[in-house]
Design a protein around this motif. Structure first.
Motif, PDB file in Angstrom:
ATOM      1  N   GLY A 128       0.797  -1.290  -0.137  1.00  0.00           N
ATOM      2  CA  GLY A 128      -0.029   0.107  -0.064  1.00  0.00           C
ATOM      3  C   GLY A 128       0.764   1.300   0.112  1.00  0.00           C
ATOM      4  N   THR A 129       0.547   2.387  -0.711  1.00  0.00           N
ATOM      5  CA  THR A 129       1.063   3.690  -0.942  1.00  0.00           C
ATOM      6  C   THR A 129       0.098   4.601  -0.267  1.00  0.00           C
ATOM      7  OG1 THR A 129       0.506   4.253  -2.926  1.00  0.00           O
ATOM      8  CG2 THR A 129       2.337   2.428  -2.870  1.00  0.00           C
ATOM      9  N   PRO A 130       0.769   5.955  -0.198  1.00  0.00           N
ATOM     10  CA  PRO A 130      -0.159   7.054  -0.194  1.00  0.00           C
ATOM     11  C   PRO A 130      -1.046   7.546  -1.016  1.00  0.00           C
ATOM     12  CG  PRO A 130       2.245   7.462   0.810  1.00  0.00           C
ATOM     13  CD  PRO A 130       2.057   6.226  -0.277  1.00  0.00           C
ATOM     14  N   VAL A 131      -0.793   6.728  -2.099  1.00  0.00           N
ATOM     15  CA  VAL A 131      -1.633   7.255  -3.364  1.00  0.00           C
ATOM     16  C   VAL A 131      -2.737   6.172  -3.342  1.00  0.00           C
ATOM     17  CG1 VAL A 131      -1.652   7.622  -5.926  1.00  0.00           C
ATOM     18  CG2 VAL A 131       0.420   8.266  -4.652  1.00  0.00           C
ATOM     19  N   ASP A 132      -4.040   6.514  -3.315  1.00  0.00           N
ATOM     20  CA  ASP A 132      -5.210   5.647  -3.152  1.00  0.00           C
ATOM     21  C   ASP A 132      -5.076   4.833  -4.669  1.00  0.00           C
ATOM     22  OD1 ASP A 132      -7.437   4.632  -2.181  1.00  0.00           O
ATOM     23  OD2 ASP A 132      -8.785   6.049  -3.066  1.00  0.00           O
ATOM     24  N   GLY A 133      -5.023   3.549  -4.321  1.00  0.00           N
ATOM     25  CA  GLY A 133      -5.071   2.647  -5.490  1.00  0.00           C
ATOM     26  C   GLY A 133      -3.778   2.137  -6.182  1.00  0.00           C
ATOM     27  N   LEU A 134      -2.791   2.690  -5.807  1.00  0.00           N
ATOM     28  CA  LEU A 134      -1.548   2.432  -6.223  1.00  0.00           C
ATOM     29  C   LEU A 134      -0.859   1.621  -5.213  1.00  0.00           C
ATOM     30  CD1 LEU A 134       1.057   2.760  -8.249  1.00  0.00           C
ATOM     31  CD2 LEU A 134       1.632   4.758  -6.663  1.00  0.00           C
ATOM     32  N   TYR A 135      -0.250   0.504  -5.675  1.00  0.00           N
ATOM     33  CA  TYR A 135       0.645  -0.587  -4.694  1.00  0.00           C
ATOM     34  C   TYR A 135       1.708  -0.729  -5.293  1.00  0.00           C
ATOM     35  CZ  TYR A 135      -4.374  -1.260  -3.712  1.00  0.00           C
ATOM     36  OH  TYR A 135      -5.693  -1.354  -3.207  1.00  0.00           O
ATOM     37  N   VAL A 136       3.030  -0.820  -4.692  1.00  0.00           N
ATOM     38  CA  VAL A 136       4.290  -1.244  -5.231  1.00  0.00           C
ATOM     39  C   VAL A 136       4.725  -3.047  -4.657  1.00  0.00           C
ATOM     40  CG1 VAL A 136       6.489  -0.637  -5.572  1.00  0.00           C
ATOM     41  CG2 VAL A 136       4.957   1.078  -5.349  1.00  0.00           C
ATOM     42  N   ALA A 137       4.781  -3.627  -5.448  1.00  0.00           N
ATOM     43  CA  ALA A 137       5.324  -5.056  -5.327  1.00  0.00           C
ATOM     44  C   ALA A 137       6.832  -5.008  -5.263  1.00  0.00           C
ATOM     45  CB  ALA A 137       4.651  -6.163  -6.092  1.00  0.00           C
ATOM     46  N   SER A 138       7.333  -4.113  -6.260  1.00  0.00           N
ATOM     47  CA  SER A 138       8.762  -4.380  -6.599  1.00  0.00           C
ATOM     48  C   SER A 138       8.944  -2.964  -7.328  1.00  0.00           C
ATOM     49  CB  SER A 138       8.830  -5.475  -7.359  1.00  0.00           C
ATOM     50  OG  SER A 138      10.376  -5.494  -7.842  1.00  0.00           O
ATOM     51  N   PRO A 139       9.957  -2.007  -7.008  1.00  0.00           N
ATOM     52  CA  PRO A 139      10.963  -2.390  -6.244  1.00  0.00           C
ATOM     53  C   PRO A 139      10.374  -2.414  -4.699  1.00  0.00           C
ATOM     54  CG  PRO A 139      11.451  -0.584  -7.480  1.00  0.00           C
ATOM     55  CD  PRO A 139      10.060  -0.910  -7.766  1.00  0.00           C
ATOM     56  N   SER A 140      11.125  -3.344  -3.880  1.00  0.00           N
ATOM     57  CA  SER A 140      10.742  -3.407  -2.385  1.00  0.00           C
ATOM     58  C   SER A 140      12.076  -3.889  -1.689  1.00  0.00           C
ATOM     59  CB  SER A 140       9.692  -4.152  -2.126  1.00  0.00           C
ATOM     60  OG  SER A 140       9.808  -5.629  -2.115  1.00  0.00           O
ATOM     61  N   ASP A 141      11.965  -4.062  -0.625  1.00  0.00           N
ATOM     62  CA  ASP A 141      12.928  -4.764   0.505  1.00  0.00           C
ATOM     63  C   ASP A 141      13.011  -6.216   0.042  1.00  0.00           C
ATOM     64  OD1 ASP A 141      11.027  -5.553   1.794  1.00  0.00           O
ATOM     65  OD2 ASP A 141      11.605  -4.544   3.921  1.00  0.00           O
ATOM     66  N   ALA A 142      12.137  -6.603  -0.396  1.00  0.00           N
ATOM     67  CA  ALA A 142      11.764  -8.183  -0.757  1.00  0.00           C
ATOM     68  C   ALA A 142      12.461  -8.571  -2.061  1.00  0.00           C
ATOM     69  CB  ALA A 142      10.532  -8.769  -0.434  1.00  0.00           C
TER      70      ALA A 142
END
Ligand SMILES: Cc1cc2nc3c(=O)[nH]c(=O)nc-3n(C[C@H](O)[C@H](O)[C@H](O)COP(=O)(O)OP(=O)(O)OC[C@H]3O[C@@H](n4cnc5c(N)ncnc54)[C@H](O)[C@@H]3O)c2cc1C
Length: 339
Positions: free
Chosen positions: A172-186
Motif C-alpha cells: 500500500g502507498t499514500p496514493v489511493d489505488g497504487l500498490y508497489v510489489a517491486s522495487p521493495s526490500d523483498a
C-alpha cells in the motif's frame, strides 16, 4: 456518470512479484491486465537453484514462461508492452503531480489511473500494481519526488532510484489505488519477491472488496483449494456457514440486520464454499497441472527422464504406427502391398 474503467487492476511487470500479485487478484474475479516488457532482473539469472519446487533448479526463461502462462490461466490478459507512464485519471500533467492527499478518485466507481504503454492504447484502471524491480520512473508524478525517489551514492557517483520503502509491507502507498510489489526490500531474491507479490495481490483483493461494501475482517480471506471430503456433514450445509458468519461478525462494524451485512455474508459464504472441489475435479486439475508443465519441457528431457519404454507405453499404438509409417516410406509401401 463514471468514466469507463477498462481494467480493475493493471499490474506492471510479470516477474515473480508481478505474477504473484496478478494471480491472486485475478483468481478472486478481478479483471487484470499485466504489462510485461523491458529490463528484467529475472532474465539476468543464469540458473535459479533456490526457487521452491524445482529440484535441479530452473532456467529464467522457463520460469518466466511458466509465470506468464499461470497469469493467463488465472484469467489475466498478459500484454507484451512497456508501460511508459501512469497518471491519475482526469488529471492534467500539473494536477497529476499534486500531493498524495489530493489522490482521491474523481469518482468512486470510475478509474483512478490511466496507464500508457509504448505501443498499445492507454488503459483506464481502478488500481495499479508496480512490479518492476529496476524501474519506477513511469510512476513519477503520482506523488512527490522526495517521497517516491531517493538518491544513492555508488562509487562516488550519485544515482536516483525508486525508494524501496515507499510502500508498506503489503504494497500500500499514500496514493489511493497504487500498490508497489517491486522495487521493495523483498526484491533481492526471486522467492521473496514472489512472496511480496502475493501479499500485495491479497491486499488488492481485500481493498476491492472493501470498495464493494465489505469490511476489513471478512475482506481478508485466504485463497485455498480444499477437498470436498474435508467438509463434514455439518459444514456441507450452507446454513451452517451462514450461522458461522453471523457468529463471527455479530460484533463487527456493520449492523447484522442490514442489507449490507446480508449481501456480504452471501458473497463470503459463496466464496468459502467455492474453495471445495470433488475428487474428480481434483484429478482433472492435477492432470491439467501436469500437462501445463509438460508443455514447457524439452521433449528430449522428457525421454531422458522417463525412458523410451515408459513414453511408448503412454502413447496410443495407432499414433506410433502412423508416425513410423510417416518416417519410413518403405513401411508405408510394405503396408500397402501386404495382402
Ligand atoms: C545476475 C542476477 C542473478 C540472480 N540470481 C538469482 C538467483 O539465483 N536466485 C534468486 O532467488 N534470485 C536471483 N536474482 C534476483 C532475482 O532476479 C530477483 O529477486 C527477482 O527477479 C525479482 O523479481 P521482480 O518480479 O521484483 O522483478 P523482475 O524479475 O525484474 O521482473 C520485472 C518484470 O517487469 C518487466 N518490466 C520492467 N519495466 C517494465 C515496464 N515499464 N512496463 C512493463 N513491464 C516492465 C520486466 O520485463 C520483468 O519481466 C538474480 C539477479 C541478478 C541480477
Amino acid at each position: 456518470m463514471s468514466p469507463a474503467v477498462d481494467r480493475d487492476v493493471v499490474v506492471v511487470g510479470c516477474g515473480p512479484a508481478g505474477c504473484a500479485a496478478a494471480v491472486f487478484a485475478a483468481r478472486d474475479g478481478l479483471d487484470v491486465a499485466v504489462f510485461d516488457r523491458g529490463r528484467s532482473s529475472l532474465a539476468r539469472c543464469a540458473h535459479l537453484e533456490n526457487y521452491p519446487g524445482f529440484p535441479a533448479g530452473v532456467d529464467a526463461e522457463t520460469l518466466s514462461a511458466l509465470m506468464r502462462a499461470q497469469a493467463e490461466r488465472a484469467g489475466c490478459a498478459v500484454v507484451d508492452d512497456l508501460v511508459e507512464s501512469v497518471e491519475r485519471a482526469g488529471d492534467g500533467p500539473d494536477e497529476a503531480a499534486g500531493d498524495a492527499e489530493s489522490s482521491a478518485s474523481p469518482d468512486a466507481d470510475g478509474p483512478r489511473f490511466v496507464v500508457t504503454p509504448q505501443t498499445g492504447d492507454p488503459v483506464a484502471a481502478r488500481r495499479v500494481v508496480a512490479a518492476t524491480r529496476y524501474d519506477g520512473e513511469y510512476l513519477r508524478g503520482l506523488d512527490g519526488d522526495d517521497a517516491m525517489f531517493e538518491v544513492h551514492d555508488h562509487g562516488g557517483e550519485t544515482h536516483e532510484g525508486f525508494d524501496r520503502e515507499y510502500a508498506d509491507r503489503d504494497g500500500g502507498t499514500p496514493v489511493d489505488g497504487l500498490y508497489v510489489a517491486s522495487p521493495s526490500d523483498a526484491d533481492r531474491q526471486a522467492v521473496t519477491a514472489a512472496g511480496r507479490g502475493a501479499r500485495v495481490g491479497k491486499r488488492v483483493v481485500a481493498d476491492a472488496r472493501i470498495d464493494d461494501g465489505w469490511w476489513p475482517e471478512p475482506a481478508e480471506g485466504v485463497d485455498w483449494v480444499r477437498r470436498e471430503a474435508e467438509l463434514d456433514d455439518e459444514w456441507a450445509d450452507r446454513d451452517r456457514w451462514v450461522e458461522w458468519f453471523d457468529e463471527t461478525h455479530a460484533d463487527g462494524p456493520v449492523d447484522p440486520d442490514s442489507e449490507r451485512f446480508a449481501r456480504v455474508r452471501e458473497a463470503a459464504v459463496d466464496d468459502a464454499l467455492s474453495a471445495y472441489v470433488e475428487v474428480d475435479e481434483e484429478a482433472a486439475r492435477a492432470a491439467a497441472g501436469h500437462r501445463a508443465l509438460a508443455e514447457r519441457l524439452d521433449p528430449e528431457a522428457v525421454v531422458d527422464a522417463h525412458g523410451t519404454d515408459a513414453l511408448l507405453d503412454a502413447m496410443d499404438d495407432e499414433a506410433i504406427a502412423a508416425h513410423v509409417a510417416e518416417d519410413d516410406p518403405n513401411a508405408e509401401r510394405a503396408e500397402a502391398e501386404s495382402p
